[in-house]
Design a protein around this motif. Sequence first.
Motif, mmCIF file in Angstrom:
data_model
loop_
_atom_site.group_PDB
_atom_site.id
_atom_site.type_symbol
_atom_site.label_atom_id
_atom_site.label_comp_id
_atom_site.label_asym_id
_atom_site.label_seq_id
_atom_site.Cartn_x
_atom_site.Cartn_y
_atom_site.Cartn_z
ATOM 1 N N VAL A 171 1.870 -57.849 -36.684
ATOM 2 C CA VAL A 171 2.367 -57.464 -38.003
ATOM 3 C C VAL A 171 2.198 -58.642 -38.971
ATOM 4 O O VAL A 171 1.599 -58.512 -40.032
ATOM 5 C CB VAL A 171 3.850 -57.053 -37.932
ATOM 6 N N ALA A 172 2.733 -59.777 -38.585
ATOM 7 C CA ALA A 172 2.647 -60.972 -39.425
ATOM 8 C C ALA A 172 3.037 -62.180 -38.596
ATOM 9 O O ALA A 172 3.865 -62.065 -37.688
ATOM 10 C CB ALA A 172 3.561 -60.866 -40.638
ATOM 11 N N ASP A 173 2.437 -63.316 -38.918
ATOM 12 C CA ASP A 173 2.899 -64.549 -38.313
ATOM 13 C C ASP A 173 2.722 -65.704 -39.283
ATOM 14 O O ASP A 173 2.025 -65.598 -40.288
ATOM 15 C CB ASP A 173 2.286 -64.834 -36.943
ATOM 16 N N MET A 174 3.420 -66.804 -38.969
ATOM 17 C CA MET A 174 3.444 -67.941 -39.880
ATOM 18 C C MET A 174 3.528 -69.216 -39.069
ATOM 19 O O MET A 174 4.341 -69.324 -38.147
ATOM 20 C CB MET A 174 4.645 -67.838 -40.830
ATOM 21 N N TYR A 179 -1.099 -61.528 -42.224
ATOM 22 C CA TYR A 179 -0.494 -60.204 -42.290
ATOM 23 C C TYR A 179 -1.503 -59.164 -41.815
ATOM 24 O O TYR A 179 -2.692 -59.265 -42.093
ATOM 25 C CB TYR A 179 -0.097 -59.834 -43.720
ATOM 26 N N ALA A 180 -0.988 -58.135 -41.159
ATOM 27 C CA ALA A 180 -1.810 -56.972 -40.889
ATOM 28 C C ALA A 180 -2.110 -56.275 -42.206
ATOM 29 O O ALA A 180 -1.279 -56.250 -43.114
ATOM 30 C CB ALA A 180 -1.084 -56.019 -39.951
ATOM 31 N N GLY A 196 1.723 -56.649 -48.862
ATOM 32 C CA GLY A 196 2.369 -56.214 -50.097
ATOM 33 C C GLY A 196 3.679 -55.478 -49.876
ATOM 34 O O GLY A 196 4.420 -55.215 -50.834
ATOM 35 N N ARG A 197 3.982 -55.124 -48.628
ATOM 36 C CA ARG A 197 5.250 -54.443 -48.318
ATOM 37 C C ARG A 197 6.150 -55.305 -47.432
ATOM 38 O O ARG A 197 7.378 -55.270 -47.573
ATOM 39 C CB ARG A 197 4.988 -53.125 -47.596
ATOM 40 N N PHE A 198 5.560 -56.033 -46.511
ATOM 41 C CA PHE A 198 6.313 -56.871 -45.584
ATOM 42 C C PHE A 198 6.111 -58.333 -45.964
ATOM 43 O O PHE A 198 5.007 -58.730 -46.370
ATOM 44 C CB PHE A 198 5.830 -56.671 -44.150
ATOM 45 N N SER A 257 9.528 -50.581 -48.528
ATOM 46 C CA SER A 257 8.737 -49.345 -48.660
ATOM 47 C C SER A 257 8.335 -48.800 -47.293
ATOM 48 O O SER A 257 7.175 -48.464 -47.052
ATOM 49 C CB SER A 257 7.486 -49.602 -49.512
ATOM 50 N N LEU A 258 9.298 -48.709 -46.422
ATOM 51 C CA LEU A 258 9.019 -48.278 -45.054
ATOM 52 C C LEU A 258 8.628 -46.811 -45.000
ATOM 53 O O LEU A 258 9.132 -45.984 -45.777
ATOM 54 C CB LEU A 258 10.232 -48.542 -44.173
#
Length: 115
Positions: free
Chosen positions: A48-51, A59-60, A65-67, A84-85
């Motif tokens: 999904v996302a990592d940092m 980001y996937a 823009g949503r997560f 915006s799920l």
Amino acid sequence: QVQLVESGGGLVQPGGSLRLSCVASGTIFAINRMGWYRQAPGKQRELVADMSNTVDTTYAHSVKGRFFISRDNAKNTVYLQMNSLSSEDTAVYYCTLYQEGYEYWGQGTQVTVSS
């Protein structure tokens, strides 16, 4: 040994928001990546996302823009703000930490988007 504990999952209506948190404990090195994967029923686990610790972020495409991912290095905590799920976001969300060639996983937290 590293342990990851997620929180913040639950049931939310379409268009709603949730914030996931994950706290890492144990031997945590300064250089690492923390993030989130998810697995929906019948589908493969996906990033999904990592940092990284230097705020390098991935980001996937489906969540851009949503997560939004963020982290507090002093608390060894990573967050995932989900906005915006939709029903497509229903899945078990797993926290991960990658350091020194090893990847650690949390137990997962269920996110269900339904009216």
